[in-house]
Design a protein around this motif. Structure first.
Motif, PDB file in Angstrom:
ATOM      1  N   PRO A   1     -29.710 -22.782  88.118  1.00 43.67           N
ATOM      2  CA  PRO A   1     -31.149 -22.496  88.054  1.00 43.67           C
ATOM      3  C   PRO A   1     -31.473 -21.109  88.589  1.00 43.67           C
ATOM      4  CG  PRO A   1     -30.746 -24.694  88.955  1.00 43.67           C
ATOM      5  CD  PRO A   1     -29.415 -24.007  88.876  1.00 43.67           C
ATOM      6  N   GLU A   2     -32.480 -20.498  87.989  1.00 48.76           N
ATOM      7  CA  GLU A   2     -32.846 -19.124  88.349  1.00 48.76           C
ATOM      8  C   GLU A   2     -33.043 -18.910  89.852  1.00 48.76           C
ATOM      9  OE1 GLU A   2     -32.967 -16.301  86.769  1.00 48.76           O
ATOM     10  OE2 GLU A   2     -32.283 -17.162  84.877  1.00 48.76           O
ATOM     11  N   PRO A   3     -33.750 -19.804  90.583  1.00 44.49           N
ATOM     12  CA  PRO A   3     -33.973 -19.529  92.011  1.00 44.49           C
ATOM     13  C   PRO A   3     -32.689 -19.446  92.827  1.00 44.49           C
ATOM     14  CG  PRO A   3     -35.455 -21.249  91.215  1.00 44.49           C
ATOM     15  CD  PRO A   3     -34.450 -21.016  90.132  1.00 44.49           C
ATOM     16  N   LEU A   4     -31.594 -20.019  92.309  1.00 41.96           N
ATOM     17  CA  LEU A   4     -30.362 -20.061  93.092  1.00 41.96           C
ATOM     18  C   LEU A   4     -29.300 -19.094  92.602  1.00 41.96           C
ATOM     19  CD1 LEU A   4     -30.599 -23.849  93.377  1.00 41.96           C
ATOM     20  CD2 LEU A   4     -30.169 -22.437  95.369  1.00 41.96           C
ATOM     21  N   LYS A   5     -29.562 -18.362  91.521  1.00 37.61           N
ATOM     22  CA  LYS A   5     -28.563 -17.439  90.999  1.00 37.61           C
ATOM     23  C   LYS A   5     -28.161 -16.361  91.998  1.00 37.61           C
ATOM     24  CE  LYS A   5     -29.054 -17.906  85.998  1.00 37.61           C
ATOM     25  NZ  LYS A   5     -29.472 -17.262  84.728  1.00 37.61           N
ATOM     26  N   PRO A   6     -29.087 -15.726  92.713  1.00 42.55           N
ATOM     27  CA  PRO A   6     -28.660 -14.703  93.672  1.00 42.55           C
ATOM     28  C   PRO A   6     -27.731 -15.251  94.750  1.00 42.55           C
ATOM     29  CG  PRO A   6     -31.013 -14.530  93.232  1.00 42.55           C
ATOM     30  CD  PRO A   6     -30.563 -15.802  92.610  1.00 42.55           C
ATOM     31  N   LEU A   7     -27.999 -16.472  95.210  1.00 40.81           N
ATOM     32  CA  LEU A   7     -27.148 -17.050  96.248  1.00 40.81           C
ATOM     33  C   LEU A   7     -25.795 -17.474  95.691  1.00 40.81           C
ATOM     34  CD1 LEU A   7     -29.679 -19.230  98.281  1.00 40.81           C
ATOM     35  CD2 LEU A   7     -28.739 -16.999  98.854  1.00 40.81           C
ATOM     36  N   ALA A   8     -25.780 -17.969  94.466  1.00 41.09           N
ATOM     37  CA  ALA A   8     -24.517 -18.399  93.859  1.00 41.09           C
ATOM     38  C   ALA A   8     -23.574 -17.217  93.681  1.00 41.09           C
ATOM     39  CB  ALA A   8     -24.787 -19.082  92.526  1.00 41.09           C
ATOM     40  N   ASP A   9     -24.132 -16.034  93.488  1.00 40.76           N
ATOM     41  CA  ASP A   9     -23.313 -14.835  93.299  1.00 40.76           C
ATOM     42  C   ASP A   9     -22.966 -14.141  94.605  1.00 40.76           C
ATOM     43  OD1 ASP A   9     -23.419 -15.233  90.558  1.00 40.76           O
ATOM     44  OD2 ASP A   9     -25.193 -13.970  90.301  1.00 40.76           O
TER      45      ASP A   9
ATOM     46  N   THR B   1     -37.943 -21.565  95.273  1.00 43.45           N
ATOM     47  CA  THR B   1     -37.216 -20.341  95.610  1.00 43.45           C
ATOM     48  C   THR B   1     -36.123 -20.709  96.614  1.00 43.45           C
ATOM     49  OG1 THR B   1     -38.744 -19.806  97.416  1.00 43.45           O
ATOM     50  CG2 THR B   1     -39.212 -18.832  95.247  1.00 43.45           C
ATOM     51  N   ALA B   2     -35.205 -19.789  96.822  1.00 41.63           N
ATOM     52  CA  ALA B   2     -34.131 -19.996  97.791  1.00 41.63           C
ATOM     53  C   ALA B   2     -33.732 -18.658  98.363  1.00 41.63           C
ATOM     54  CB  ALA B   2     -32.933 -20.675  97.128  1.00 41.63           C
ATOM     55  N   GLY B   3     -33.279 -18.660  99.599  1.00 38.11           N
ATOM     56  CA  GLY B   3     -32.879 -17.412 100.222  1.00 38.11           C
ATOM     57  C   GLY B   3     -31.896 -17.643 101.353  1.00 38.11           C
ATOM     58  N   ARG B   4     -31.349 -16.540 101.834  1.00 34.26           N
ATOM     59  CA  ARG B   4     -30.392 -16.599 102.939  1.00 34.26           C
ATOM     60  C   ARG B   4     -31.155 -16.577 104.251  1.00 34.26           C
ATOM     61  NH1 ARG B   4     -25.574 -12.232 103.436  1.00 34.26           N
ATOM     62  NH2 ARG B   4     -25.411 -12.843 101.243  1.00 34.26           N
ATOM     63  N   LEU B   5     -30.680 -17.415 105.180  1.00 31.41           N
ATOM     64  CA  LEU B   5     -31.262 -17.460 106.515  1.00 31.41           C
ATOM     65  C   LEU B   5     -30.171 -17.066 107.496  1.00 31.41           C
ATOM     66  CD1 LEU B   5     -34.043 -18.271 107.749  1.00 31.41           C
ATOM     67  CD2 LEU B   5     -33.027 -20.494 108.244  1.00 31.41           C
ATOM     68  N   ALA B   6     -30.432 -16.035 108.289  1.00 34.99           N
ATOM     69  CA  ALA B   6     -29.397 -15.451 109.146  1.00 34.99           C
ATOM     70  C   ALA B   6     -28.267 -14.953 108.245  1.00 34.99           C
ATOM     71  CB  ALA B   6     -28.918 -16.464 110.184  1.00 34.99           C
TER      72      ALA B   6
ATOM     73  N   GLU C   1     -31.959 -21.367 102.949  1.00 27.09           N
ATOM     74  CA  GLU C   1     -33.282 -21.983 103.029  1.00 27.09           C
ATOM     75  C   GLU C   1     -33.792 -22.256 101.618  1.00 27.09           C
ATOM     76  OE1 GLU C   1     -36.675 -21.155 106.049  1.00 27.09           O
ATOM     77  OE2 GLU C   1     -37.108 -19.899 104.286  1.00 27.09           O
ATOM     78  N   LEU C   2     -34.082 -23.516 101.342  1.00 26.84           N
ATOM     79  CA  LEU C   2     -34.613 -23.934 100.055  1.00 26.84           C
ATOM     80  C   LEU C   2     -36.100 -24.225 100.192  1.00 26.84           C
ATOM     81  CD1 LEU C   2     -31.774 -26.458  99.060  1.00 26.84           C
ATOM     82  CD2 LEU C   2     -31.937 -24.039  98.447  1.00 26.84           C
TER      83      LEU C   2
ATOM     84  N   ARG D   1     -39.791 -26.790 103.403  1.00 27.43           N
ATOM     85  CA  ARG D   1     -38.585 -25.985 103.439  1.00 27.43           C
ATOM     86  C   ARG D   1     -37.435 -26.831 103.963  1.00 27.43           C
ATOM     87  NH1 ARG D   1     -40.665 -20.201 106.024  1.00 27.43           N
ATOM     88  NH2 ARG D   1     -42.306 -19.793 104.463  1.00 27.43           N
ATOM     89  N   LEU D   2     -36.267 -26.573 103.420  1.00 21.64           N
ATOM     90  CA  LEU D   2     -35.066 -27.277 103.864  1.00 21.64           C
ATOM     91  C   LEU D   2     -34.003 -26.240 104.196  1.00 21.64           C
ATOM     92  CD1 LEU D   2     -33.242 -29.796 104.204  1.00 21.64           C
ATOM     93  CD2 LEU D   2     -32.728 -29.621 101.753  1.00 21.64           C
ATOM     94  N   THR D   3     -33.482 -26.334 105.404  1.00 21.91           N
ATOM     95  CA  THR D   3     -32.394 -25.452 105.823  1.00 21.91           C
ATOM     96  C   THR D   3     -31.084 -26.210 105.723  1.00 21.91           C
ATOM     97  OG1 THR D   3     -33.856 -24.266 107.340  1.00 21.91           O
ATOM     98  CG2 THR D   3     -31.495 -24.022 107.685  1.00 21.91           C
TER      99      THR D   3
END
Length: 475
Positions: free
Chosen positions: A181-189, A327-332, A337-338, A350-352
């Protein structure tokens, strides 16, 4: 002394002896076609190319004990030719395992066994060429042939030789690719962040188990099997698992007898004859036919969760359907973080988590890349997708007189049965019957008790001229 060169050596077939059929990709569907083509009375010259060094079927999902969702009769050939030497039963016979299989009384075999069976077939068909990467397809109008350029690969994937083959017809079995899914592509890479698609689950299983908290996204069979495997591996009371899904429930797969008739040739023909807008409306609503969870897996999950309550308390496992990841992003540095939204409640949270497994399914690989400039000759529907006829042929410009058949690229024209293993042999037989202009594999005229539609379409195979010409005839 001859100077050393690293340039691959070009190879080519005899230009006056083209193949009748070249297959691109060797998954279960083209392997089925190769096995059935190998056994027909009218000799066919075929070649099938695959860039991988050997056959493997979803190796990252061969979880111990995981079974196919189709009966063992849905092997490569049985439903078109139960007398074929390439049946699962004959495979078991060659391994002296018929009696153990008989007493096991298993209608659904394990995935690992299906993978081993397919590999056994692949090792015996001379037309299969692993370690061959197809680079380009062209149409040669002067000779009325397709030209297939390929690179022969070494053990480590390095280019060893270039080659060119000629063929009258092509079948594309390039399979599907993992959907992220698009929101998770940056993290998957991103490196060092375990966001893993289920296709690679077993390759990263230990890394996932080492994580403090794990989130599984996806409510289909793969998501359920992975959640169950992780749950069984985590200590009671310290599971630290989340299982999220977009679907409104963790729902069972439709497995009623009449419901399964959606995976018959009768329904496929009915679906293909529907108007395009009707087909597009149908497919999303049929998700439980192929995206649900089988009853045994749902039962096993509940049993495992229940077992963990026997001494009081509840397992630290949260199962929440009806949720989308906005959306999703890196935490620390390593945490994730989802940002979640519950569709029915219209609430957000939010879910960490420390690791994510994306059991988000697969999508058909686009054909445009492999077809190259042939895409200019494709007839397309209103959504820009290739038009595919009842014989699984791409609808091509009349200037191209050869046929390009497709396998598992036709859900939009043939329905939910396109990726189903149970229709593999029937589709392969349909292609071969059309290709030869004969019926090496007579197919049943009726396959379902359900009559789909008020005006059933005539299903007899039309009389046609053979598409093949003698191999010694000039092109």
């Amino acid at each position: 002394m001859t100077a050393r060169t690293d340039r691959p050596t070009p190879q080519t077939d005899q230009p006056d002896q083209p193949h009748d059929l070249i297959g691109i990709g060797i998954g279960p569907f083209n392997l089925s076609l190769a096995a059935l083509a190998h056994g027909i009375p009218q000799p066919l010259t075929t070649a099938f190319y695959e860039q991988r060094p050997t056959f493997h079927w979803h190796p990252g999902l061969l979880i111990e004990g995981a079974s196919l969702q189709v009966p063992f009769l849905a092997d490569l050939v049985t439903l078109a030719d139960p007398t074929s030497p390439w049946t699962l039963l004959n495979y078991l016979r060659t391994r002296d395992r018929l009696f153990p299989f008989y007493f096991a009384e298993r209608f659904h075999i394990q995935r690992a066994e299906y993978d081993a069976y397919c590999r056994w077939v692949s090792q015996q068909l001379p037309a299969l060429h692993f370690g061959h990467q197809v680079d380009t397809l062209r149409w040669n109008p002067q000779r009325a042939l397709f030209e297939v350029d390929f690179t022969q690969l070494g053990p480590n994937g390095e280019a060893e030789a270039l080659g060119r083959a000629h063929t009258r017809h092509i079948t594309l079995g390039i399979g599907t690719e993992p959907h992220i899914p698009e929101p998770l592509k940056p993290l998957a890479d991103a490196p060092h962040i375990p966001v893993i698609h289920s296709a690679d689950y077993l390759h990263h299983r230990q890394q996932l188990l080492d994580a403090e908290h794990i989130t599984v996204i996806g409510s289909g069979q793969s998501g359920a099997e992975i959640f169950l495997d992780l749950l069984r591996a985590r200590p009671t009371g310290h599971e630290k698992l989340h299982w999220l899904a977009r679907t409104p429930a963790f729902a069972p797969m439709e497995y009623s007898k009449l419901g399964l008739e959606h995976f018959t040739p009768d329904y496929t023909r009915y679906f293909h004859a529907l108007p395009e807008p009707v087909r597009d409306q149908l497919v999303p609503h049929q998700w439980q036919l192929h995206k649900g969870i089988d009853h045994d897996t749902i039962t096993a999950i509940h049993d495992e969760l229940y077992r963990r309550t026997l001494h009081g308390g509840w397992p630290d496992a949260t199962l929440t359907p009806g949720v989308t990841v906005r959306t999703a992003g890196r935490l620390a540095t390593t945490r994730i973080e989802l940002h979640l939204e519950h569709t029915q409640q219209s609430t957000r949270t939010r879910l960490t988590t420390d690791a994510v497994v994306l059991a988000t399914g697969y999508r058909e690989r686009p054909l445009d890349h492999i077809l190259g400039n042939l895409t200019n000759h494709l007839r397309r529907d209103n959504a820009g997708r290739p038009r595919i006829d009842a014989h699984y042929r791409l609808d091509l410009d009349p200037a191209i007189t050869g046929n390009i058949y497709v396998q598992n690229a036709e859900r939009h024209t043939h329905g939910v049965g396109a990726p189903d293993l149970g229709l593999a042999a029937w589709r392969s037989a349909t292609i071969l019957n059309h290709l030869t202009g004969t019926t090496p594999y007579p197919l049943p005229q009726r396959t379902a008790f359900t009559t789909f539609g008020l005006t059933p379409h005539h299903t007899d195979i039309p009389t046609q001229k053979p598409l093949l010409v003698p191999l010694n005839q000039s092109n």
